[in-house]
Design an enzyme around this catalytic site. Structure first.
Site, short mmCIF file in Angstrom:
data_model
loop_
_atom_site.label_atom_id
_atom_site.label_comp_id
_atom_site.label_asym_id
_atom_site.label_seq_id
_atom_site.Cartn_x
_atom_site.Cartn_y
_atom_site.Cartn_z
N ARG A 1 -77.94 7.36 52.27
CA ARG A 1 -77.03 8.44 51.88
C ARG A 1 -75.80 8.35 52.77
O ARG A 1 -75.74 7.55 53.71
CB ARG A 1 -77.67 9.83 51.93
N ASP B 1 -65.96 16.00 52.80
CA ASP B 1 -66.29 15.46 51.49
C ASP B 1 -65.07 15.36 50.60
O ASP B 1 -64.96 14.47 49.76
CB ASP B 1 -67.37 16.31 50.83
N LYS C 1 -69.97 19.81 54.50
CA LYS C 1 -71.33 20.35 54.52
C LYS C 1 -71.35 21.85 54.80
O LYS C 1 -70.62 22.34 55.66
CB LYS C 1 -72.11 19.62 55.60
#
Lengths: 366, 366
Positions: A55, A246, A257
């Site tokens: 990930r 992100d 997050k």
């Protein structure tokens, strides 16, 4: 630019196998999955991405490109047309493993473009083209990490404590990481920097991965629950906080997050500088403000049953589980990027140019 | 004053047994432990307090008093002197179960004082004195909860959402609770109030107990990780936050479960009122400011191994685990107490009088 050599990575290549670190087993076990060239490598990489064995958006892009390269290395096709068809089918399959990852799309596009532009009509030559393109995807990400780390390390002094959330280190990228990469770079410069890692509920990437990577890399680390951040800033001397991103809107609002916004508020109150470390690929010139960033809401069991365990909450209690939050630009001291450290206004100006003329940040490179 | 009848409690008395709800088994199982009169009841209560089967300072005080009453009920002593000696030894044993709980000491002192003042020299009469004193300890706590709830419910309107941390409800007290008791009271007034419960890492009292008590009581509840509080305030309409308190200094600085300070900061930023609900026993006139409140740091495994499970963090990662934090009075909108809703300055003035003349808050009762 100085960069630490990361002692660990999300994947590695051995003589006869593509090896992926199974991040689901961390921190209890360092388990490597190995895949032979040809279809086994493609199948393995798809499964690894789908099941979150690997990930971190940059790492996903890198391993997807490597999946194409290792499929090519074991190909049984004998014509250029069959080889290209095999690659195209594999690329489509890889793209479907995680529907929303921008880096995944970009990595597959890069390999596909190299293949389309290749002059060679021999399969052997095309195999080499794919291998080179995949290597370039990974090398470019590693280089961006190193540049980000070098810029960020300037902000740190010997003895500093850095607070961070989630995991943004070596095993989330093809290099040394983004926010945690700043710490890797500072350590490589012999600065004794240590980390306060927030555990990052619900999926615990801080507790499981950042804590593990720090211990593995010899970086002094202290684990905190997310609820302790503000009190830690009140009672301990923290030099700065640095987090990943992100998606960054044109005005500097940053999606990251869940928990990042709360940390930024606490830093603001305590006058502790709060930085976002991210490569240019994270900036979205088509997004005006954070209000336009869609926030993914995930399954309640991530909160109710951490690591699949019972006994943490009533099985049927309603849950609100946003995977990300948005930190307004006003709370962000600066953006540590691969084109330098930018203020929100400098970032906006650069993205404005990029939006208008396809230039801007892209032009400032090098 | 209106108060909800709590449908649940930390303990209950049946014909032949003192029954304690084993909170360690919650929320998966509603397990009751039953103890016969005499030594089994005393042994059982001591074990329940020591092992955290019962927790929450007011509930601990109540069950300790009941332990003395149920020991008395099964006594085999035949003289007043032997009875008093048995009670004194039991009281000393109970006091040692949790060294720092103020309510425990106060409850045992209340029963001891009643026994010392008792005119009866017959054992049967002394048994009744102890039973009455224990019942009074529980009734006074329940009454304080009801008054706090009545005062706090005034702040809530139909349809309001209340955010809270930790567990401050019925099974933490002898009544309907403190902060969560405010919600119970509002619901009893037919106001459709719902709860955003923060899970409260590391020990998850919010996820395990508040979520369970709300579901059990028909209160709509949504569970959030602690890291989601600020983003929830940004994206949802929250009427106010209300939390409990472990200790309140003379200037209004409040020690409460870790995470409370971070929640108060987020509320301050979003201009959401932030209340502390607590009985007078929580106010410490001998403590000038929050800086004087000692903060207990607990075992790293509470963070590293939640609910005793592996796989959440490296087994040997250093941890900072403060059980409480201190919220400065400047972030607290008001104190919901059994003598009304006070501002920090009103509280300070009252405690100043109490400190100087042994009066103040105590005198304002009734």
């Amino acid at each position: 630019v100085s960069a630490a050599s990361p002692p660990i990575g999300a994947f590695r290549e051995e003589a006869g196998a593509l090896c992926v670190l199974d991040q689901r087993a961390l921190p209890d076990e360092e388990r490597w999955l190995s895949f032979a060239p040809g279809p086994p490598a493609l199948d393995g990489v798809c499964l690894c991405i789908e099941t979150l064995a690997v990930r971190g958006a940059p790492a996903i892009g890198g391993i997807a490109a490597k999946g194409l390269a290792w499929l090519a290395r074991g190909t049984t096709t004998t014509t250029a047309a069959a080889f290209v068809a095999e690659q195209r089918a594999a690329s489509a399959r890889l793209l479907a493993t995680r529907p929303t990852a921008v880096n995944l799309q970009a990595a597959l596009d890069a390999v596909g473009a190299a293949l389309a532009a290749a002059p060679s009509q021999e399969v052997d030559g095309l195999v080499a083209v794919v291998a080179d393109a995949a290597a370039a995807v990974c090398a470019e990400d590693a280089a961006a990490c190193a540049v980000i780390g070098g810029h960020g390390a300037v902000l740190l002094n010997d003895g500093d404590v850095v607070m961070t959330i989630c995991h943004t280190g070596a095993i989330a990228t093809c290099g040394q990481g983004t926010a945690l990469g700043v710490v890797h770079s500072a350590r490589a410069q012999q600065k004794r920097v240590s980390v306060f890692a927030l555990e990052t509920r619900p999926l615990l990437q801080g507790a499981r991965l950042t804590a593990w990577e720090c211990l593995k890399s010899g970086i002094p680390v202290t684990l905190l629950t997310d609820s302790m951040a503000a009190f830690a800033l009140a009672r301990h001397r923290v030099a700065l906080a640095v987090v990943g991103a992100d998606r960054i809107a044109k005005n500097g609002d940053t999606a990251n997050k869940i928990g990042t916004y709360q940390l930024a508020l606490a830093c603001h109150h305590h006058q502790v500088p709060f930085y976002v470390a991210a490569p240019r690929t994270t900036f979205d010139a088509g997004c005006e403000t954070g209000a336009q960033i869609p926030i993914e809401e995930r399954h309640p069991d991530e909160v109710r049953r951490p690591r699949g365990q019972r006994g943490f909450a009533p099985a049927d209690v309603p849950v609100w589980n946003p995977a990300f939050d948005v930190t307004p630009a006003s709370l962000i001291t600066g953006f540590i990027t691969d084109v330098g450290i930018l203020s929100a206004s400098a970032l906006s100006a650069a993205l404005q140019r990029q939006d208008g003329a396809g230039r801007g940040l892209e032009q400032r490179r090098g």
